[in-house]
Design an enzyme around this catalytic site. Structure first.
Site, PDB file in Angstrom:
ATOM      1  N   TYR A 140      23.609 -21.202 -22.194  1.00 21.97           N
ATOM      2  CA  TYR A 140      22.906 -20.721 -23.391  1.00 21.97           C
ATOM      3  C   TYR A 140      23.699 -19.612 -24.077  1.00 21.97           C
ATOM      4  O   TYR A 140      23.874 -19.613 -25.300  1.00 21.97           O
ATOM      5  CB  TYR A 140      21.522 -20.228 -22.975  1.00 21.97           C
ATOM      6  CG  TYR A 140      20.593 -19.820 -24.094  1.00 21.97           C
ATOM      7  CD1 TYR A 140      19.811 -20.766 -24.761  1.00 21.97           C
ATOM      8  CD2 TYR A 140      20.475 -18.489 -24.470  1.00 21.97           C
ATOM      9  CE1 TYR A 140      18.934 -20.383 -25.775  1.00 21.97           C
ATOM     10  CE2 TYR A 140      19.610 -18.105 -25.480  1.00 21.97           C
ATOM     11  CZ  TYR A 140      18.836 -19.050 -26.124  1.00 21.97           C
ATOM     12  OH  TYR A 140      17.973 -18.666 -27.130  1.00 21.97           O
ATOM     13  N   THR A 200      16.662 -24.246 -23.508  1.00 22.87           N
ATOM     14  CA  THR A 200      17.258 -23.533 -22.368  1.00 22.87           C
ATOM     15  C   THR A 200      17.261 -24.471 -21.155  1.00 22.87           C
ATOM     16  O   THR A 200      16.353 -25.299 -21.005  1.00 22.87           O
ATOM     17  CB  THR A 200      16.454 -22.264 -21.996  1.00 22.87           C
ATOM     18  OG1 THR A 200      15.084 -22.626 -21.843  1.00 22.87           O
ATOM     19  CG2 THR A 200      16.575 -21.181 -23.042  1.00 22.87           C
ATOM     20  N   ASP A 220      18.156 -23.009 -17.689  1.00 23.78           N
ATOM     21  CA  ASP A 220      18.695 -21.840 -16.996  1.00 23.78           C
ATOM     22  C   ASP A 220      19.022 -22.088 -15.529  1.00 23.78           C
ATOM     23  O   ASP A 220      18.378 -22.901 -14.852  1.00 23.78           O
ATOM     24  CB  ASP A 220      17.679 -20.690 -17.073  1.00 23.78           C
ATOM     25  CG  ASP A 220      17.466 -20.176 -18.494  1.00 23.78           C
ATOM     26  OD1 ASP A 220      18.196 -20.615 -19.403  1.00 23.78           O
ATOM     27  OD2 ASP A 220      16.567 -19.342 -18.683  1.00 23.78           O
ATOM     28  N   ILE A 267       9.475 -20.196 -33.532  1.00 25.26           N
ATOM     29  CA  ILE A 267      10.144 -19.486 -34.631  1.00 25.26           C
ATOM     30  C   ILE A 267      10.344 -20.434 -35.814  1.00 25.26           C
ATOM     31  O   ILE A 267      10.176 -20.047 -36.967  1.00 25.26           O
ATOM     32  CB  ILE A 267      11.503 -18.923 -34.141  1.00 25.26           C
ATOM     33  CG1 ILE A 267      11.275 -17.844 -33.071  1.00 25.26           C
ATOM     34  CG2 ILE A 267      12.315 -18.360 -35.296  1.00 25.26           C
ATOM     35  CD1 ILE A 267      12.543 -17.365 -32.369  1.00 25.26           C
TER      36      ILE A 267
END
Ligand code: NDP
Length: 240
Positions: free
Chosen positions: A147, A86, A88, A14
């Site tokens: 997160y 991240t 996770d 992004i």
């Protein structure tokens, strides 16, 4: 003089699309990255945008990084806090280190960059800060307490700093993307991704340029009345 913009994590995903959109909007862009030299080099060759390496989770490195960009390109008018990671795992498996890394990078990075760039913006009475949050900071997500907490924190950070910048022409806004087709999402197992896409009303993942165009919109010269807002761009997945 062209506005000078820093995009953290601006060399891929992004961030790369944001760097390009701001360049197309006429800004001089500095793309920051953490350590992937190969991607950063290819990005600069492809786009002509200078890349600067520092770790946004490191307070002193952000001070030095902004000073380095200012020495090379001029005073920084725009900061896009896009860098994010991240780590996770459900709370049963999440270590304190996984928690710390995500909070320090995703949320701490916003503070560190604002500390370095906000005073100059305030003094020059013009600035744009855009923080990249997440749908998972709005809605929560299984296996992502770190997160989700960091991204949720970004939304509060945005509203608070917007109040401090308002009288000085410094706007502070956030974007909460849904699932966007980048390397971060490519790391999600295919079966899980299929279930995620099934829940997106528009029936597909978003594209990085669909986030970037909103960042350019918020950073426009005539964007001065938009501040403290969060723009959700998620294909209708979560209406908040
Ligand atoms: P990518 O993993 O594709 O790219 C991450 C970028 O951030 C890289 O340029 C990386 O640098 C940089 N970065 C990571 N850690 C640091 C650090 N400590 N200091 C400086 N730079 C760092 O991410 P995406 O493009 O997918 O995501 C961009 C942002 O959007 C993130 O904040 C993410 O949380 C958010 N987001 C993404 C969504 C998605 O679906 N992809 C959905 C919602 C939010 P390097 O190349 O050197 O590693």
């Amino acid at each position: 003089m062209a506005r000078v913009a820093i995009v953290t994590g601006g060399t891929r995903g992004i961030g790369e699309a944001i760097s390009l959109a701001l360049k197309e909007a006429g800004m001089t862009v500095a793309a920051n990255y953490a350590g992937n030299e190969e991607k950063a080099k290819a990005f600069t060759e492809r786009t002509g945008i200078a890349a600067f390496r520092w770790d946004v989770s490191d307070y002193d490195a952000c001070q030095q990084g902004v000073a380095e960009v200012e020495a090379a390109l001029g005073p920084v008018d725009v900061v896009i806090n896009n860098a994010g990671i991240t780590r996770d795992g459900t709370i049963l498996k999440m270590t304190a280190q996984m928690w710390d890394e995500v909070i320090r990078t995703n949320l701490g990075g916003c503070f560190n960059m604002a500390k370095a760039a906000f005073p100059g913006m305030r003094e020059r009475k013009w600035g744009r800060i855009v923080n990249i949050g997440s749908i998972n900071g709005q809605a929560g997500q299984y296996g992502q307490v770190n997160y989700a907490a960091a991204k949720s924190g970004i939304h509060g950070f945005t509203k608070a700093l917007a109040q401090e910048g308002a009288r000085f022409g410094v706007t502070v806004n956030a974007i909460a993307p849904g699932y966007i087709d980048t390397e971060m999402v490519a790391a999600v197992p295919a079966d899980v991704l299929e279930k995620i896409v099934a829940k997106i009303p528009v029936g597909r993942l978003g594209q990085a340029h669909e986030i970037a165009r909103a960042v350019a919109f918020l950073c426009a010269e005539d964007g001065g009345f938009i501040t403290g807002s969060t723009l959700s761009i998620n294909g209708g997945q979560h209406m908040y």
